[in-house]
Scaffold this motif. Structure first.
Motif, mmCIF file in Angstrom:
data_model
loop_
_atom_site.group_PDB
_atom_site.id
_atom_site.type_symbol
_atom_site.label_atom_id
_atom_site.label_comp_id
_atom_site.label_asym_id
_atom_site.label_seq_id
_atom_site.Cartn_x
_atom_site.Cartn_y
_atom_site.Cartn_z
ATOM 1 N N ALA A 8 0.822 -1.213 0.000
ATOM 2 C CA ALA A 8 0.000 0.000 0.000
ATOM 3 C C ALA A 8 0.857 1.265 0.000
ATOM 4 O O ALA A 8 0.378 2.338 -0.371
ATOM 5 C CB ALA A 8 -0.932 0.004 1.211
ATOM 6 N N HIS A 9 2.127 1.155 0.404
ATOM 7 C CA HIS A 9 3.014 2.316 0.473
ATOM 8 C C HIS A 9 3.942 2.440 -0.732
ATOM 9 O O HIS A 9 4.733 3.381 -0.811
ATOM 10 C CB HIS A 9 3.859 2.261 1.742
ATOM 11 N N ALA A 10 3.842 1.509 -1.661
ATOM 12 C CA ALA A 10 4.761 1.514 -2.812
ATOM 13 C C ALA A 10 4.683 2.815 -3.602
ATOM 14 O O ALA A 10 5.699 3.331 -4.061
ATOM 15 C CB ALA A 10 4.480 0.320 -3.719
ATOM 16 N N GLY A 11 3.494 3.381 -3.726
ATOM 17 C CA GLY A 11 3.335 4.634 -4.472
ATOM 18 C C GLY A 11 4.059 5.799 -3.829
ATOM 19 O O GLY A 11 4.476 6.735 -4.513
ATOM 20 N N ALA A 12 4.243 5.770 -2.514
ATOM 21 C CA ALA A 12 4.969 6.840 -1.832
ATOM 22 C C ALA A 12 6.475 6.691 -2.038
ATOM 23 O O ALA A 12 7.203 7.681 -2.014
ATOM 24 C CB ALA A 12 4.647 6.833 -0.338
ATOM 25 N N ILE A 13 6.924 5.477 -2.260
ATOM 26 C CA ILE A 13 8.352 5.230 -2.421
ATOM 27 C C ILE A 13 8.790 5.453 -3.867
ATOM 28 O O ILE A 13 9.861 5.980 -4.126
ATOM 29 C CB ILE A 13 8.718 3.787 -1.975
ATOM 30 N N VAL A 14 7.951 5.048 -4.808
ATOM 31 C CA VAL A 14 8.230 5.250 -6.232
ATOM 32 C C VAL A 14 7.020 5.966 -6.834
ATOM 33 O O VAL A 14 6.195 5.362 -7.514
ATOM 34 C CB VAL A 14 8.494 3.909 -6.959
ATOM 35 N N PRO A 15 6.887 7.277 -6.555
ATOM 36 C CA PRO A 15 5.702 7.996 -7.028
ATOM 37 C C PRO A 15 5.605 7.978 -8.558
ATOM 38 O O PRO A 15 6.594 8.198 -9.245
ATOM 39 C CB PRO A 15 5.884 9.412 -6.497
ATOM 40 N N GLY A 16 4.448 7.647 -9.041
ATOM 41 C CA GLY A 16 4.230 7.597 -10.479
ATOM 42 C C GLY A 16 4.803 6.356 -11.148
ATOM 43 O O GLY A 16 4.703 6.198 -12.354
ATOM 44 N N GLY A 17 5.417 5.462 -10.345
ATOM 45 C CA GLY A 17 5.978 4.239 -10.909
ATOM 46 C C GLY A 17 7.066 4.507 -11.940
ATOM 47 O O GLY A 17 7.285 3.699 -12.828
ATOM 48 N N ASN A 18 7.764 5.632 -11.816
ATOM 49 C CA ASN A 18 8.739 6.042 -12.824
ATOM 50 C C ASN A 18 10.154 5.541 -12.551
ATOM 51 O O ASN A 18 11.088 5.903 -13.251
ATOM 52 C CB ASN A 18 8.751 7.564 -12.941
ATOM 53 N N GLY A 19 10.339 4.745 -11.514
ATOM 54 C CA GLY A 19 11.652 4.203 -11.207
ATOM 55 C C GLY A 19 12.523 5.097 -10.344
ATOM 56 O O GLY A 19 13.651 4.744 -10.033
ATOM 57 N N VAL A 20 12.011 6.266 -9.939
ATOM 58 C CA VAL A 20 12.757 7.163 -9.068
ATOM 59 C C VAL A 20 12.339 6.875 -7.631
ATOM 60 O O VAL A 20 11.204 7.155 -7.245
ATOM 61 C CB VAL A 20 12.511 8.643 -9.423
ATOM 62 N N PHE A 21 13.246 6.293 -6.857
ATOM 63 C CA PHE A 21 12.959 5.895 -5.481
ATOM 64 C C PHE A 21 13.223 7.057 -4.533
ATOM 65 O O PHE A 21 14.254 7.726 -4.632
ATOM 66 C CB PHE A 21 13.835 4.709 -5.069
ATOM 67 N N GLN A 22 12.316 7.264 -3.592
ATOM 68 C CA GLN A 22 12.475 8.290 -2.569
ATOM 69 C C GLN A 22 13.387 7.776 -1.457
ATOM 70 O O GLN A 22 13.544 6.575 -1.261
ATOM 71 C CB GLN A 22 11.112 8.648 -1.967
ATOM 72 N N ALA A 23 13.973 8.701 -0.711
ATOM 73 C CA ALA A 23 14.730 8.336 0.484
ATOM 74 C C ALA A 23 13.747 7.779 1.510
ATOM 75 O O ALA A 23 12.600 8.243 1.597
ATOM 76 C CB ALA A 23 15.448 9.567 1.034
ATOM 77 N N THR A 24 14.174 6.796 2.292
ATOM 78 C CA THR A 24 13.251 6.099 3.187
ATOM 79 C C THR A 24 13.711 6.120 4.643
ATOM 80 O O THR A 24 14.888 6.248 4.943
ATOM 81 C CB THR A 24 13.086 4.626 2.768
ATOM 82 N N VAL A 25 12.719 5.973 5.516
ATOM 83 C CA VAL A 25 12.940 5.724 6.934
ATOM 84 C C VAL A 25 12.577 4.261 7.142
ATOM 85 O O VAL A 25 11.477 3.833 6.785
ATOM 86 C CB VAL A 25 12.048 6.622 7.823
ATOM 87 N N VAL A 26 13.521 3.486 7.694
ATOM 88 C CA VAL A 26 13.322 2.053 7.885
ATOM 89 C C VAL A 26 13.438 1.737 9.372
ATOM 90 O O VAL A 26 14.411 2.128 10.016
ATOM 91 C CB VAL A 26 14.368 1.236 7.084
ATOM 92 N N ARG A 27 12.423 1.059 9.904
ATOM 93 C CA ARG A 27 12.419 0.648 11.310
ATOM 94 C C ARG A 27 12.189 -0.856 11.361
ATOM 95 O O ARG A 27 11.217 -1.360 10.797
ATOM 96 C CB ARG A 27 11.309 1.368 12.083
ATOM 97 N N ALA A 28 13.086 -1.559 12.031
ATOM 98 C CA ALA A 28 12.981 -3.016 12.177
ATOM 99 C C ALA A 28 12.802 -3.697 10.819
ATOM 100 O O ALA A 28 12.039 -4.648 10.683
ATOM 101 C CB ALA A 28 11.844 -3.386 13.120
ATOM 102 N N GLY A 29 13.504 -3.187 9.815
ATOM 103 C CA GLY A 29 13.482 -3.798 8.498
ATOM 104 C C GLY A 29 12.342 -3.383 7.595
ATOM 105 O O GLY A 29 12.306 -3.776 6.429
ATOM 106 N N ARG A 30 11.393 -2.590 8.094
ATOM 107 C CA ARG A 30 10.224 -2.175 7.300
ATOM 108 C C ARG A 30 10.278 -0.681 7.014
ATOM 109 O O ARG A 30 10.611 0.122 7.883
ATOM 110 C CB ARG A 30 8.926 -2.474 8.047
#
Length: 114
Positions: free
Chosen positions: A39-61
């Motif tokens: 459900a969060h994939a769109g926030a990480i790769v907005p528009g599905g264009n292959g440009v990944f956003q910087a992420t905050v990862v907690r306990a592997g997620r």
């Protein structure tokens, strides 16, 4: 390896990371369900264009994204949580970003939009 290290008690490791866009943690896998709620994939790769956003990862997620603006003396980071983060968890995010700001030799400002 130094034999003394074998007997040393393990040091605690913080399981909260702030990772840059295009980090191998997400890029290295076709199926990312173990580390990213679909459900969060769109926030990480907005528009599905292959440009990944910087992420905050907690306990592997992945639990959020972040963007930076670097100025001459300060780095301003805007954090967009994807899940609820309480005050303690936000503090951990800010400490991780503090290490990033120190690397840049800049003062840190963190924004948490409503």
């Amino acid at each position: 390896m130094d034999p003394a290290l074998l007997d040393a008690p393990p040091r605690p490791v913080d399981d909260l990371l702030v990772l840059p866009g295009f980090d191998e943690y997400l890029l290295g896998y076709r199926d990312r369900r173990l580390m990213l709620d679909p459900a969060h994939a769109g926030a990480i790769v907005p528009g599905g264009n292959g440009v990944f956003q910087a992420t905050v990862v907690r306990a592997g997620r992945v639990v959020g994204t972040w963007k930076r603006t670097v100025g001459p003396t300060r780095v301003t980071v805007t954090v967009h949580p994807l899940v609820d983060l309480d005050a303690r968890q936000r503090g951990r995010v800010e400490r991780a970003l503090g290490r990033y700001a120190a690397f840049l030799d800049r003062e840190l400002r963190v924004d948490w939009p409503a």
